[in-house]
Design a protein around this motif. Sequence first.
Motif, short mmCIF file in Angstrom:
data_model
loop_
_atom_site.label_atom_id
_atom_site.label_comp_id
_atom_site.label_asym_id
_atom_site.label_seq_id
_atom_site.Cartn_x
_atom_site.Cartn_y
_atom_site.Cartn_z
N ILE A 126 -24.54 -11.17 0.41
CA ILE A 126 -24.67 -10.13 1.44
C ILE A 126 -24.45 -10.68 2.85
N ARG A 127 -25.17 -11.74 3.20
CA ARG A 127 -25.06 -12.42 4.50
C ARG A 127 -25.44 -11.53 5.69
N LYS A 128 -26.29 -10.54 5.46
CA LYS A 128 -26.80 -9.71 6.56
C LYS A 128 -28.29 -9.50 6.36
N SER A 129 -29.07 -9.69 7.43
CA SER A 129 -30.51 -9.43 7.35
C SER A 129 -30.77 -7.94 7.45
N ALA A 130 -31.98 -7.53 7.07
CA ALA A 130 -32.34 -6.11 7.15
C ALA A 130 -32.23 -5.62 8.59
N ASN A 131 -32.63 -6.47 9.54
CA ASN A 131 -32.58 -6.07 10.95
C ASN A 131 -31.13 -5.97 11.44
N ALA A 132 -30.28 -6.87 10.97
CA ALA A 132 -28.86 -6.82 11.36
C ALA A 132 -28.21 -5.54 10.85
N ILE A 133 -28.56 -5.14 9.63
CA ILE A 133 -28.04 -3.89 9.07
C ILE A 133 -28.49 -2.71 9.91
N LEU A 134 -29.76 -2.73 10.32
CA LEU A 134 -30.29 -1.64 11.15
C LEU A 134 -29.55 -1.55 12.48
N MET A 135 -29.33 -2.69 13.13
CA MET A 135 -28.65 -2.70 14.43
C MET A 135 -27.21 -2.20 14.29
N MET A 136 -26.54 -2.61 13.23
CA MET A 136 -25.16 -2.16 12.98
C MET A 136 -25.13 -0.65 12.75
N TRP A 137 -26.10 -0.15 12.00
CA TRP A 137 -26.18 1.30 11.73
C TRP A 137 -26.38 2.07 13.02
N LYS A 138 -27.29 1.62 13.86
CA LYS A 138 -27.56 2.31 15.12
C LYS A 138 -26.33 2.33 16.02
N ARG A 139 -25.61 1.23 16.07
CA ARG A 139 -24.40 1.18 16.90
C ARG A 139 -23.34 2.16 16.37
N LEU A 140 -23.23 2.26 15.05
CA LEU A 140 -22.27 3.18 14.46
C LEU A 140 -22.64 4.63 14.76
N MET A 141 -23.92 4.96 14.66
CA MET A 141 -24.36 6.34 14.92
C MET A 141 -24.09 6.71 16.38
N LYS A 142 -24.29 5.75 17.28
CA LYS A 142 -24.02 6.01 18.69
C LYS A 142 -22.52 6.18 18.93
N HIS A 143 -21.72 5.30 18.32
CA HIS A 143 -20.27 5.37 18.51
C HIS A 143 -19.68 6.66 17.97
N TYR A 144 -20.11 7.06 16.78
CA TYR A 144 -19.55 8.27 16.14
C TYR A 144 -20.29 9.55 16.55
N GLU A 145 -21.26 9.39 17.47
CA GLU A 145 -22.01 10.54 18.02
C GLU A 145 -22.68 11.36 16.90
N ILE A 146 -23.33 10.64 16.00
CA ILE A 146 -24.09 11.26 14.91
C ILE A 146 -25.57 11.17 15.26
N GLU A 147 -26.22 12.30 15.36
CA GLU A 147 -27.61 12.34 15.81
C GLU A 147 -28.59 12.42 14.64
N ASP A 148 -29.76 11.83 14.86
CA ASP A 148 -30.88 11.93 13.92
C ASP A 148 -30.49 11.51 12.51
N ALA A 149 -29.77 10.42 12.38
CA ALA A 149 -29.40 9.90 11.06
C ALA A 149 -29.99 8.51 10.90
N HIS A 150 -30.86 8.33 9.93
CA HIS A 150 -31.48 7.05 9.65
C HIS A 150 -30.80 6.40 8.45
N PHE A 151 -30.80 5.08 8.40
CA PHE A 151 -30.23 4.40 7.24
C PHE A 151 -30.97 4.81 5.98
N HIS A 152 -32.27 5.04 6.08
CA HIS A 152 -33.07 5.42 4.91
C HIS A 152 -32.63 6.77 4.34
N ASP A 153 -31.94 7.58 5.15
CA ASP A 153 -31.44 8.87 4.64
C ASP A 153 -30.44 8.65 3.50
N LEU A 154 -29.80 7.49 3.46
CA LEU A 154 -28.86 7.18 2.38
C LEU A 154 -29.61 7.07 1.05
N ARG A 155 -30.81 6.51 1.09
CA ARG A 155 -31.65 6.42 -0.11
C ARG A 155 -32.04 7.81 -0.58
#
Length: 201
Positions: A126-155
Amino acid sequence: KTLKASSVNRRLAIISHLFTICRKEWDYKISNPVLSVRRPINPEPRNRHLTEDEYTRIMQGNRTSPRMKFIIELALETAMRRSEIANIKPEHFTGTMLKIVKAKVKPRTIPLTKRAQQLLKDNLPIRKSANAILMMWKRLMKHYEIEDAHFHDLRHESICRLFTYKNLSVPEAQVISGHLEPRTLLKVYANIKAEDIVHKL
């Protein structure tokens, strides 16, 4: 300090359990003060799903790295938590099964879909920590202008699909999700609509 109702209730439950153990198992003549406390009402369970448009933007957009696309797709295929994905080691993967060693509740072994098997074959480690995944997710949501979407929503989405698309029973879904209480699955995740049942009938 301000806490959400669910956090307050969890902490009160721990304190209440402490007094119950003292009284029932250690024979202390004390009452449980938590029983006299009015507990706050827990909010309705979160029920956020990515739309088809949002998912397409994330998975086809040039800002999303191949590594993150793999992690997102794996989350949808396995219903794994962010921390569980981050802790996958090559030795945990045995072809059709995956051992989740570091889990929120207790370790478990889950069966894998053919797509999940292929994803892991092509992308471990994997080579990514849980925190790194979270930071990447937040940056993507900001870039794609997707509001109120948490990574946990995928689960959440993944577990709903176990019921609607895979037609799994609650005990079968429990094996994959790792929930100890079937009530959690029934209350939070089995948001099955009438039109989903028509196909089965």
